[in-house]
Design a protein around this motif. Sequence first.
Motif, PDB file in Angstrom:
ATOM      1  N   GLU A   1      -1.498 -11.353  -2.378  1.00 10.16           N
ATOM      2  CA  GLU A   1      -2.295 -10.320  -3.043  1.00 10.16           C
ATOM      3  C   GLU A   1      -3.340  -9.723  -2.094  1.00 10.16           C
ATOM      4  O   GLU A   1      -4.041  -8.778  -2.464  1.00 10.16           O
ATOM      5  CB  GLU A   1      -2.993 -10.910  -4.275  1.00 10.16           C
ATOM      6  CG  GLU A   1      -2.037 -11.334  -5.386  1.00 10.16           C
ATOM      7  CD  GLU A   1      -1.272 -10.153  -5.961  1.00 10.16           C
ATOM      8  OE1 GLU A   1      -1.936  -9.178  -6.409  1.00 10.16           O
ATOM      9  OE2 GLU A   1      -0.027 -10.190  -5.945  1.00 10.16           O
TER      10      GLU A   1
ATOM     11  N   LYS B   1      -3.650  -6.023  -1.485  1.00  5.59           N
ATOM     12  CA  LYS B   1      -4.172  -5.260  -2.623  1.00  5.59           C
ATOM     13  C   LYS B   1      -5.682  -5.413  -2.737  1.00  5.59           C
ATOM     14  O   LYS B   1      -6.385  -4.480  -3.116  1.00  5.59           O
ATOM     15  CB  LYS B   1      -3.472  -5.705  -3.902  1.00  5.59           C
ATOM     16  CG  LYS B   1      -1.973  -5.411  -3.898  1.00  5.59           C
ATOM     17  CD  LYS B   1      -1.282  -5.937  -5.140  1.00  5.59           C
ATOM     18  CE  LYS B   1       0.225  -5.679  -5.060  1.00  5.59           C
ATOM     19  NZ  LYS B   1       0.948  -6.244  -6.244  1.00  5.59           N
ATOM     20  N   TRP B   2      -6.187  -6.599  -2.381  1.00  2.00           N
ATOM     21  CA  TRP B   2      -7.649  -6.771  -2.351  1.00  2.00           C
ATOM     22  C   TRP B   2      -8.258  -5.800  -1.343  1.00  2.00           C
ATOM     23  O   TRP B   2      -9.271  -5.161  -1.621  1.00  2.00           O
ATOM     24  CB  TRP B   2      -8.007  -8.199  -1.954  1.00  2.00           C
ATOM     25  CG  TRP B   2      -7.502  -9.282  -2.848  1.00  2.00           C
ATOM     26  CD1 TRP B   2      -7.148  -9.158  -4.166  1.00  2.00           C
ATOM     27  CD2 TRP B   2      -7.289 -10.655  -2.497  1.00  2.00           C
ATOM     28  NE1 TRP B   2      -6.734 -10.377  -4.661  1.00  2.00           N
ATOM     29  CE2 TRP B   2      -6.811 -11.312  -3.658  1.00  2.00           C
ATOM     30  CE3 TRP B   2      -7.465 -11.398  -1.330  1.00  2.00           C
ATOM     31  CZ2 TRP B   2      -6.508 -12.674  -3.662  1.00  2.00           C
ATOM     32  CZ3 TRP B   2      -7.166 -12.747  -1.333  1.00  2.00           C
ATOM     33  CH2 TRP B   2      -6.691 -13.377  -2.487  1.00  2.00           C
TER      34      TRP B   2
END
Length: 452
Positions: A135, A138-139
């Motif tokens: 992830e 996306k952070w």
Amino acid sequence: MSFQPDFAWGAATSAYQIEGAAALDGRKPSVWDRFCRQPGRVFEGHTGDVACDHYHRFREDIGLMKEIGLKAYRFSLSWSRVLPDGTGAINEKGLAFYDQLVDGLLEAGIDPWVTFFHWDYPLALQTRGGWLNDESSKWFAEYVQVVTDRLSDRVSHWMTLNEPQCFIGLGHRSGEHAPGDRMEMPHVLRGVHNALLAHGRAVQVIRASANIAPKIGWAPTGDVAVPLTRSEADVNAARDAYWSIEDGSVWNQAWWSDPVIKGAYPQNGLEAYGEAVPPHTDAEMAIISQPLDFYGMNLYNGHLVKAGADGKPEHVMRDPGVPTSHFQWRVTPEALYWGPKWVHERYGLPIAITENGLANQDWVAIDGAVHDPQRIDYVSRYVRELRRAASEGVSVLGYFHWTLMDNFEWAEGYRFRFGLVHVDFTTQQRTLKDSAYWYRDVIHSNGANIPD
């Protein structure tokens, strides 16, 4: 000969190395705040808690930039100053600092070149796996969105990642830098892939959201393979060496840059890394390979290569006593000719030298000045080679001296000085070095005062 009229003569810094104010106005820790507190990690236990106190002294520092005559200033943002937890709640005071910095630069006639990530990964996200968490890209995109929404009405030059070879290689492979991990190659290459995805998603966000037309690049690093002679055999061998990939190491150019520019991992890397290569999809490679406007290069040194009897590259030992920086990096001016040449030849993008400079032993002399003739000579030699590359058709946009002011040099603490400006880290007194006044003349003449 001089450079193109709009050449970006500048200097560069990074947030953790100069800002200080590490626990003020809502900023939360990065991996470097934690790393500095682990015994034996950083020279003499130095930290970036105060650094150059740029957070409070940025107006004074902009005045110094103006006195030097900088056309552009490259700086990074502290992710955990903008988003203290890495994602979620925005820290208005953190954004306000960068607002004021950008406004101050523009008022001084200095073009801001913003780097989103220069190694100070939010500790809150590191505890969730950091770059190894799928992830993570996306952070990063969320953070880039926040900054783009706030600053892109005034900022046009953007860089996504600074020296990914370092924050992955030193941070996750050898453990010399934060977060201090020593991982096996499958995990390291997963971190590489996620960092590249973060780069691509960042480019997408900037393109979609910028209020003024953006110019986007990134800033990888690495030693340059320099041919021993100008013979065709040695030149070909050096080119091959520059684009080579060794198993067990992420210190290369092709594994990082081919995906970004060409949209695929290079075949020689797939062969070298074998089963350690992480699964990846065509859709992910499409994200990674968003079109760029320029290619930033952080270049300091190089190694000599000749063609062996079979034509393959052979590394050549340097002569004893070759000039070195205080960092023990060998002085290799030709790196600023061959590095841009190799990259421009392979990718066709304009080049910006986003870092180049000398670690020196500088102090305030008895006359109150800081005399650093080695730095002047070093930069003269390197810029002369860059000018040679430009004269032979390499598109060169600018040169950013590393660094504006002496600062926190990561695991080396405050013992190495790279600045045009001397900083007394006890009093925070700034003193322009001889090199700063010399660089002012270089900028004024657009490089014409550097002899061929």
